[in-house]
Structure formats: structure tokens, C-alpha cells
Write a protein that holds these residues in place. Structure first.
Motif, PDB file in Angstrom:
ATOM      1  N   SER A  41       0.973  -0.916   0.159  1.00 45.91           N
ATOM      2  CA  SER A  41       0.284  -0.023   0.300  1.00 45.91           C
ATOM      3  C   SER A  41       0.884   1.369   0.099  1.00 45.91           C
ATOM      4  O   SER A  41      -0.040   1.740  -0.604  1.00 45.91           O
ATOM      5  CB  SER A  41      -1.204   0.194   1.618  1.00 45.91           C
ATOM      6  N   GLN A  85      -7.127   0.860  -1.080  1.00 40.15           N
ATOM      7  CA  GLN A  85      -7.563  -0.511  -0.023  1.00 40.15           C
ATOM      8  C   GLN A  85      -8.812  -0.169   1.222  1.00 40.15           C
ATOM      9  O   GLN A  85      -9.357  -0.567   1.198  1.00 40.15           O
ATOM     10  CB  GLN A  85      -6.127  -1.115   0.862  1.00 40.15           C
ATOM     11  N   ASP A 170      -5.313  -1.487  -5.408  1.00 41.93           N
ATOM     12  CA  ASP A 170      -4.544  -1.862  -3.932  1.00 41.93           C
ATOM     13  C   ASP A 170      -5.759  -2.573  -3.129  1.00 41.93           C
ATOM     14  O   ASP A 170      -6.240  -2.317  -2.279  1.00 41.93           O
ATOM     15  CB  ASP A 170      -4.792  -0.934  -2.870  1.00 41.93           C
ATOM     16  N   GLU A 171      -5.548  -3.986  -3.133  1.00 40.80           N
ATOM     17  CA  GLU A 171      -6.939  -4.686  -2.832  1.00 40.80           C
ATOM     18  C   GLU A 171      -7.895  -4.632  -2.561  1.00 40.80           C
ATOM     19  O   GLU A 171      -8.877  -4.998  -1.801  1.00 40.80           O
ATOM     20  CB  GLU A 171      -6.238  -5.113  -0.779  1.00 40.80           C
TER      21      GLU A 171
HETATM   22 MG   LIG Z   1      -2.186  -2.949   2.396  1.00 36.29          MG
END
Ligand SMILES: [Mg+2]
Ligand SMILES: Nc1ncnc2c1ncn2[C@@H]1O[C@H](COP(=O)(O)OP(=O)(O)O)[C@@H](O)[C@H]1O
Lengths: 254, 440
Positions: A41, A85, A170-171
């Protein structure tokens, strides 16, 4: 398209990125995997221009420009998009009004005229269909009280609206059930063409079944410790991250 | 002029001019109170952060008659929606029937002096000056000591004027310093409804000080919405008191919007005198420069089963200062009271400050009360999130400020007024998209 060289970044004096090198070309999909806390991240945020991180060394070039020189909004204007995220909840800000503002700000940056209400609505309807987003979701205040999955879907919807050159996810898969993952992946695949690229940050292999990467990188302790073809993701899935940890001596950052 | 002799001179003049209205004795009593207490200083706990005494270092005219203003002046002052609204004008603190437009037969208005002597005299006698029980200071007494040229507003039983009542307080400070003291008594009869919108405008650059008192009586099953919109000149100051007595089971909804003015002090009192009263108090102050806004609220629960909800939000920029002081009293008889209060502030600059103080005095045991207060900056996370989508920093800040204000602004029910306030805020933020635009 994106060229990261020896990137080091600190937060509050702690070195988190430890010499990242990464090349992404137009048309490619890259995946970054790695255990929690490895700096995925942080890398995404540094690329998007988050100010709490100090870049102490290295360079990032994006479409021929020095990315690190640009403000976050200019990066977006240049075509970078980060799906967070943890998307931020902003009570009181209508999702639609916000997206309209963002679309028109980016258009302004690119020297295009602002969309009028009719064209904006048309664009929005098209992308809502593409991302299978429900109207009720975007009539609510931005991310307020959204479930984890709804937030992620809203991120991908915004991505579709802004049509970035490089999308960093991000995720985006965490918090999504398998159906939602399929929808999100479908959307991402529909947006793909030879001129854009995707960087998928994920923990798990399962998203990569749908968004098939050309390259997989393993980030550990702020460095890319391994790169390989998509099979690397399967190997990680099978053996877990421990095998990376065992293979690579921990680089002390003191 | 901060001397009683100065007030006394004007007071004696007024007592000579107006000897027949029957208001002489309340003026007399109040003058004695004023003489006793004087103008409050910061040593007075209720005025700790608001230095009103400095405003009395100069001399003001105390007009006892409404002066004339031109059609052009009025044009610039009128609020959107005025074509349909009932309009009342105060000029230099005096009710001016010539300019006023009462379009609804359900609404009765007349000079307070008249009401004090006709069939409404009982109401006047009973309620005029009730605010002095809660505001025991010289500034409230100053208004009542000069009560003259006020207005009586009466909504008849079961009636609901279709359009709002706009009250314009105009101070003509083009040639001399003006102390304007508007006074109103509003009576909402049983089962009646009304929307009141009040605004303040100073013409000219001489000193302008408005010391206003409005007392509102709400009878059983009546509903009142009251909107105070303060966006006066930066050199204009005011103390604005709105004192609401809910004498029967009733509903009140107030929104106080303070956008400009030198020193602005609002006293909003809601007295719950009957069972099952409900009151909603919203406030937004958005200030810049060296302005000062002080909101003092009192909710006094004197009867059981009442509900009150307060939400005051502040946005302070530059060297602006804000004060929020919210008192909730729950008397011993007032069981099953629900009383909530929340004050949230955002400081946009290093120089801005806010003082917030909740004050709960609860003498009943079966009640639900809560209060909370926050002071913070614009959310950095949110700012980065918006910017990462291509929104410029300035625009992102504007969006966040607007978003913060929304849950107060959405309670301004007359659409024209809500848009008017939105527009002032958008302009101040140099923001192109009006908040209310509905896209889908
Ligand atoms: Mg992360
Ligand atoms: N703002 C911050 N302040 C202090 N430490 C941080 C901050 N952001 C990230 N870190 C630390 O940096 C490391 C990497 O975090 P992160 O990039 O979120 O990892 P990942 O996304 O790979 O799970 C973690 O040890 C985390 O605690």
C-alpha cells in the motif's frame, strides 16, 4: 509507461520502501503480492502522491514525466488511478456530484471541455452498466456506511469513469465475495486495451484467475524480492509467503 | 456612550414621545434593570468570550422612527422567493408597515403598541419581556427599556400561511452610527403553522449595532420553523435573541446560519412548558476574517416527555473566532426528557479558534441526555482521496467544507432560502457546483 528506479520511501523516519525497481509497459498487467506490512500500500500511495511519505531516493517516470514532481491531482490528470485499499468515507458529499467534479477536473487538465449534465449522465449510465453498479449506491454520500464490498465496487466504478492509463488496484478483491470479484474483474478487463496498464496489488491468487497478469512480483520488506510469470502466484498460493521469508534473509533497515 | 446618563437621555425622550401605548411601565422596569446591571463585560460568565462592551465606546443614534429607504435599496436586500412571501421590514430597529407586504389573510401583523391595547393586549402583557427571566443582563434590558416600534405577529388558530414570513432588519448607517433595536412578539395559535425567515442588512459604513429581541409563543399543536440568516457587513455587529415558549404540546424547528458580521451573538432559548414538546435547533457558522460568532442556546425542560435535538456546526477560517455554549436544563418534573446536543467545528487556519461549552443541569432521574463537541481540521485522508481522483486541492477543500455543512443546510426547508444560503457558501468557497444539484 511506468518506470520505477531504486525507490526508497520513509514514513516518520522508518524506511518502508527499500529500493523498488519496476517497469510497466502499455498493455501489460502486473501483480504485486506479498505478506501484510511488506509495503504494497505504501508503494501504491507513493505513486498516487500521498504526502505523508518522504521519497528519499530513486525516481519514478510516468509517460515520460517525472511523477514525483506532480501533485496527486496532476497525476490523476496524467492518467494514474489508485483504487484505495481503504476508501475514505465522506458524509455529506454526494457520490454523483463528486464523480462529476472529478471527471470534469480531469477533463480540464487534459484540455477537454467539461461534460454537460446530459453527456455526464449518459457516460455514467454506460459505466454503471459495465460495472454492474446500482443507482442507489451512487445516490448516497460518498462511501458513507458502504459495506467493504460496496466501497471496492465504487472504486472500480470511479476508475471506469476516469478511464486511467495506469490503474493501481490496492487489494480491491478483499471484502468481495466471488461473484463481486468476477464483476470487478470483468469490468477491469473490459477497460483494458493496448494503451493502458493495470497494477494489481493483492494478497491472494484468486483475483488473478480473472485478471490474468503478465508479471507477478513479490514485495517483501520494502523490496521486490522476486518477479516471474503468472505461475509465481500459484506457487505463492501453494507454499505461502514463508518460503519467501525463508529464502531471503531479512534485510535490516537500521 | 457606555454610561447610563447617555441611555437615560434617550430613554426620557422616548418616554415623552410614547406615553399612551401602555408599554411605558415595562420600559421603566427594564431601564432600572439596565441601570443596575450595565452592559455585560467579559467578567460576566455568559459573555466571557464576547466583548460586547467595546461596541459601546462610540456614540450611536437611537432612532425611534423608521426612516425611508429607496426601492433600489430594497431590491438589493430582498431574499429569493420574496414575490410570494409575506414581508416585514424593520428599518433602524423600527417596524415599517409601509414597506411590508402581508399577502396571507391567515397572518395578522400590527405595531406592538397597537396590540398592547387591543384584543391582543392579554397576550402582550403575559409574554412580552419573558426573555428577561433567562437573559439577566443589561443588553436584554436595553432592548426592552426602549421597546417601541416593534411588531406583533399573530397566526390565527388552525391557520397556516402558505408562504413564509420574511423579516428584514435594515440598518441605514450611511450617515451616522446606528443602534437598532428591533422587537417582535410572535404568537402562533393552537394548531397553526408558520415559517419565519429573518435576515439583517446594513447600508453604509458607519457603525451598525443591532440589539434584537424576538419572543415567540407556540400554542398547542402548533408548528414553527424559524430561520435566521446572518450575512451582514463585516463592520456590523449584533446581539440577536430568539426566545421561544412552547406553552402547549408543539413543534419547533430553528436553523441559525451565521456567515458574516463583526461581532455576532445569538441567544436562542427554547422553553418546554408543556408535555411532549419537540424542538430541533440547528446552526451553522462559517466565518472568515476577524469575525466573531457566539451561539448561546438554552433548552429548558419544564415538563415531562419533551424531545430536543441540537446540532451546531462551525467552520472557521483566518482569524475568526467562534463560541458555542449550550445549556440544557431538565427540571425535576421533566421525567422522560430526551435532550441531545452536538457541536462540531473545523478550523481551516492556524489563527482560527473556537470555544465550546456544553452545560447540562439535570434534576430528573429518568432522562436521556447527551452532548458532544469536536474541534478538528479538514480530514487529510479525505483530501488525499479526492485529490487522487483529479480534484484540485482547492476544490477538494471546498467539497469537504460543503460536505461538512450539509447536515445543517438540509434542514432549511424553504427551497429558495436553502439555495440562497448554498450559493453564498459556494461563492465563498469559489466553488462552481451548487450543493443541491440533483443529478439522478
Ligand atoms: Mg495494504
Ligand atoms: N502512516 C504510517 N505511519 C507509520 N507506519 C506506517 C504508515 N503506513 C505504513 N506504515 C508501516 O509500513 C509498513 C508497510 O505498510 P503497508 O504499505 O500498508 O503494507 P501492506 O500494504 O503491504 O500490507 C507496515 O509496517 C506499516 O505499519
Amino acid at each position: 509507461m511506468l518506470s520505477i528506479k531504486n525507490l526508497h520511501a520513509n514514513v516518520e523516519g522508518n524506511e518502508i520502501l527499500n529500493g523498488i525497481n519496476l517497469e510497466i509497459k502499455a498493455g501489460e498487467i502486473h501483480a504485486i503480492m506479498g505478506p501484510n506490512g511488506s509495503g504494497k500500500s505504501t508503494l501504491a500511495a507513493v505513486l498516487a502522491g500521498r504526502e505523508d511519505y518522504d521519497v528519499t531516493e530513486g525516481s519514478v517516470e510516468f509517460l515520460g514525466k517525472d511523477l514525483l514532481e506532480l501533485s496527486p491531482e496532476k497525476r490523476a490528470g496524467e492518467g494514474l488511478f489508485l483504487a484505495f485499499q481503504y476508501p475514505v468515507e465522506i458524509p455529506g458529499l454526494s457520490t454523483t456530484n463528486f464523480i462529476k467534479t472529478a471527471v470534469n477536473e480531469v477533463r480540464k487538465y487534459r484540455g477537454q471541455d467539461a461534460l454537460d449534465a446530459v453527456s455526464f449522465l449518459k457516460l455514467m449510465k454506460e459505466k454503471m452498466a459495465m460495472m454492474e453498479i446500482d443507482k442507489t449506491l451512487i445516490s448516497r454520500p460518498l462511501n458513507e456506511g458502504f459495506s467493504g464490498g460496496e466501497k471496492k465496487r465504487n472504486e472500480v466504478f470511479q476508475m471506469a469513469m476516469l478511464e486511467p492509463k495506469l490503474a493501481i488496484l490496492d487489494e480491491t478483491d478483499s471484502g468481495l465475495d466471488i461473484d463481486a470479484i468476477r464483476i470487478v474483474a470483468n469490468g477491469v478487463n473490459k477497460l483494458r486495451n493496448k494503451d493502458n496498464a493495470v497494477l494489481v496489488v493483492t494478497h491472494y491468487q484468486r483475483l488473478l484467475d480473472y485478471i490474468v497478469p503478465d508479471f507477478v512480483h513479490v514485495l517483501y520488506n520494502g523490496r521486490i524480492v522476486r518477479s516471474g510469470p503468472k505461475e509465481l502466484a500459484l506457487e505463492l498460493e501453494e507454499k505461502g509467503y514463508d518460503f519467501i521469508k525463508n529464502e531471503i534473509p531479512i534485510v535490516e533497515t537500521v | 456612550m457606555n454610561s447610563i446618563e447617555y441611555f437615560k437621555e434617550h430613554f426620557d425622550q422616548l418616554q415623552l414621545i410614547d406615553k399612551q401605548s401602555g408599554l411605558e411601565s415595562i420600559r421603566q422596569r427594564s431601564f432600572i434593570e439596565l441601570a443596575e446591571k450595565g452592559i455585560p463585560t467579559v467578567r460576566n460568565e455568559e459573555w466571557k468570550y464576547t466583548r460586547i462592551s467595546s461596541l459601546f465606546n462610540k456614540e450611536y443614534d437611537f432612532p425611534v422612527d423608521a426612516v425611508e429607504v429607496s426601492e433600489n435599496d430594497l431590491k438589493a436586500i430582498r431574499l429569493p422567493g420574496h414575490e410570494e412571501a409575506n414581508e416585514l421590514f424593520f428599518i433602524n430597529g423600527n417596524f415599517s408597515p409601509v414597506y411590508s407586504n402581508i399577502r396571507s389573510a391567515d397572518l395578522i401583523t400590527m405595531p406592538l403598541e397597537v396590540a398592547a391595547k387591543n384584543e391582543y393586549s392579554e397576550i402582550v402583557k403575559k409574554h412580552l419581556g419573558h426573555s428577561s427571566h433567562y437573559l439577566k443582563d443589561g443588553i436584554n434590558a436595553l432592548n426592552t427599556a426602549f421597546v417601541h416600534g416593534g411588531v406583533f405577529i399573530h397566526v390565527q388558530k388552525g391557520k397556516a400561511p402558505e408562504h413564509p414570513v420574511y423579516i428584514y432588519n435594515i440598518t441605514d448607517a450611511r450617515s451616522v452610527n446606528i443602534l437598532a433595536q428591533p422587537r417582535s412578539l410572535v404568537h402562533i395559535s393552537k394548531n397553526a403553522q408558520v415559517q419565519i425567515v429573518e435576515t439583517y442588512t446594513t447600508l453604509g459604513t458607519s457603525a451598525s449595532f443591532t440589539n434584537q429581541v424576538m419572543e415567540i409563543i407556540v400554542e398547542q399543536d402548533a408548528m414553527v420553523e424559524y430561520y435566521k440568516i446572518q450575512n451582514d457587513a463585516s463592520h456590523a455587529s449584533q446581539v440577536s435573541t430568539t426566545h421561544i415558549r412552547q406553552v402547549g404540546k408543539s413543534f419547533t424547528h430553528t436553523v441559525t446560519i451565521s456567515l458574516n458580521g463583526d461581532i455576532v451573538r445569538n441567544n436562542l432559548n427554547v422553553i418546554m412548558e408543556a408535555d411532549h414538546c419537540e424542538a430541533h435547533l440547528y446552526g451553522l457558522y462559517f466565518q472568515s476574517g476577524k469575525t466573531h460568532v457566539d451561539n448561546h442556546t438554552v433548552v429548558d425542560n419544564k415538563s415531562p416527555h419533551c424531545l430536543s435535538n441540537q446540532l451546531y456546526k462551525g467552520i472557521l477560517n483566518d482569524d475568526a473566532t467562534g463560541v458555542f455554549n449550550g445549556k440544557i436544563f431538565v427540571r425535576q418534573v421533566a421525567q422522560k426528557t430526551n435532550a441531545y446536543q452536538s457541536n462540531k467545528n473545523i478550523l481551516l487556519s492556524e489563527g482560527a479558534t473556537v470555544n465550546a461549552k456544553p452545560q447540562l443541569e439535570i434534576f430528573a432521574d429518568d432522562v436521556k441526555c447527551s452532548h458532544g463537541c469536536t474541534v478538528g481540521k479538514l480530514d487529510e485522508e479525505g483530501l488525499f482521496y479526492l485529490r487522487s481522483r483529479g480534484v484540485s486541492e482547492k476544490m477538494a477543500r471546498a467539497l469537504l467544507v460543503q460536505a461538512f455543512a450539509v447536515d445543517v443546510l438540509e434542514h432549511i426547508k424553504p427551497t429558495a432560502i436553502r439555495h440562497y444560503v448554498d450559493q453564498i457558501i459556494s461563492q465563498r468557497l469559489e466553488f462552481p457546483i451548487p450543493l443541491d444539484e440533483d443529478l439522478i
